[in-house]
Design a protein around this motif. Structure first.
Motif, short mmCIF file in Angstrom:
data_model
loop_
_atom_site.label_atom_id
_atom_site.label_comp_id
_atom_site.label_asym_id
_atom_site.label_seq_id
_atom_site.Cartn_x
_atom_site.Cartn_y
_atom_site.Cartn_z
N GLN A 44 36.60 52.71 35.79
CA GLN A 44 34.88 52.60 35.66
C GLN A 44 34.65 51.41 34.50
O GLN A 44 33.72 50.63 34.75
N TRP A 45 35.79 51.12 33.54
CA TRP A 45 35.62 50.12 32.69
C TRP A 45 35.68 48.86 33.23
O TRP A 45 35.13 47.91 32.91
N SER A 46 36.48 48.64 34.21
CA SER A 46 36.96 47.44 34.99
C SER A 46 35.62 47.01 35.69
O SER A 46 35.51 45.74 35.82
N ALA A 47 34.89 47.80 36.03
CA ALA A 47 33.77 47.31 36.90
C ALA A 47 32.51 46.83 35.61
O ALA A 47 31.43 46.48 36.36
N LEU A 48 32.66 47.04 34.50
CA LEU A 48 31.48 46.58 33.75
C LEU A 48 31.11 45.34 33.38
O LEU A 48 29.85 44.94 33.47
N ALA A 49 32.13 44.29 33.60
CA ALA A 49 31.89 43.01 33.39
C ALA A 49 31.29 42.36 34.74
O ALA A 49 31.33 42.78 35.88
N SER A 50 30.70 41.44 34.51
CA SER A 50 29.73 40.60 35.70
C SER A 50 30.93 39.93 36.59
O SER A 50 32.18 39.83 36.07
N SER A 51 30.64 39.85 37.72
CA SER A 51 31.57 39.19 38.80
C SER A 51 32.07 37.65 38.46
O SER A 51 33.04 37.62 38.85
N ALA B 148 42.50 45.96 39.25
CA ALA B 148 42.23 44.66 39.84
C ALA B 148 41.13 44.90 40.82
O ALA B 148 40.33 43.92 41.15
N ASP B 149 41.11 45.98 41.56
CA ASP B 149 40.08 46.33 42.50
C ASP B 149 39.61 47.38 42.41
O ASP B 149 40.00 48.52 42.82
N PRO B 150 38.30 47.57 41.57
CA PRO B 150 37.84 48.76 41.00
C PRO B 150 37.45 49.89 42.16
O PRO B 150 37.45 50.97 42.24
N VAL B 151 37.24 49.21 43.48
CA VAL B 151 37.06 50.25 44.54
C VAL B 151 37.92 51.06 44.82
O VAL B 151 38.03 52.19 45.49
N HIS B 152 39.41 50.67 44.40
CA HIS B 152 40.51 51.69 44.60
C HIS B 152 40.76 52.22 43.25
O HIS B 152 41.99 52.74 43.02
N GLY B 153 39.65 52.45 42.44
CA GLY B 153 40.11 53.33 41.27
C GLY B 153 40.57 54.56 41.27
O GLY B 153 41.40 55.00 40.34
N ARG C 46 38.53 37.67 35.19
CA ARG C 46 39.37 37.33 33.99
C ARG C 46 39.69 38.36 33.01
O ARG C 46 40.94 38.31 32.51
N VAL C 47 38.66 38.98 32.60
CA VAL C 47 38.88 40.16 31.75
C VAL C 47 40.10 41.09 32.12
O VAL C 47 40.76 41.37 31.55
N VAL C 48 39.79 41.62 33.41
CA VAL C 48 40.66 42.56 33.96
C VAL C 48 42.14 42.02 33.91
O VAL C 48 43.17 42.54 33.65
N GLU C 49 42.51 40.71 34.57
CA GLU C 49 43.66 40.03 34.59
C GLU C 49 44.14 40.13 33.04
O GLU C 49 45.39 40.07 33.13
N ASN D 218 27.90 40.55 26.34
CA ASN D 218 28.16 41.89 25.88
C ASN D 218 28.85 42.91 26.97
O ASN D 218 29.84 43.60 26.53
N GLU D 219 28.54 42.76 28.11
CA GLU D 219 29.30 43.53 29.11
C GLU D 219 30.69 43.05 29.25
O GLU D 219 31.73 44.00 29.24
#
Length: 111
Positions: free
Chosen positions: A73-80, A45-50, A85-88, A8-9
């Motif tokens: 914020q959306w890029s951080a939703l999916a599990s590690s 690709a690196d949400p820390v730098h959002g 892969r989702v972000v790529e 779901n995430e």
């Protein structure tokens, strides 16, 4: 039937990212949209730098829909596990969209 853990995430992450990169076409010219889509690769690709992504957005930011303003914020939703892969996948789509925007490609709807 419930989704497997994390699906779901990942689905929400993919949907919101794709929606965010697509919605900006409503208000931006092709060159600006191409610059934003291409410039979002590292921060997305690196949400820390959002915050870097947010600083690239045009002013006034109020011209963009909220979904486009919250990409980091959306890029951080999916599990590690699946998140990268989702972000790529979203980044790949953004790069293709940037190329189309730079060349003035438009989609006509409503015949």
């Amino acid at each position: 039937m419930a989704m497997p853990p994390g699906l779901n995430e990942a689905t929400s992450c993919a949907y919101l990212l794709m929606r965010g990169i697509d919605e900006s076409h409503l208000v931006l010219d092709g060159a600006t949209k191409a610059r934003l889509l291409e410039g979002g690769r590292r921060p997305l690709a690196d949400p820390v730098h959002g915050g870097r992504l947010h600083r690239r957005l045009p002013r006034p930011r109020s011209v963009l829909p909220e979904v486009a303003l919250r990409l980091a914020q959306w890029s951080a939703l999916a599990s590690s596990g699946i998140g990268p892969r989702v972000v790529e996948t979203c980044i790949a789509m953004a790069e293709r969209m940037a190329d189309r925007a730079r060349h003035g490609f438009t989609v006509r709807t409503g015949f």
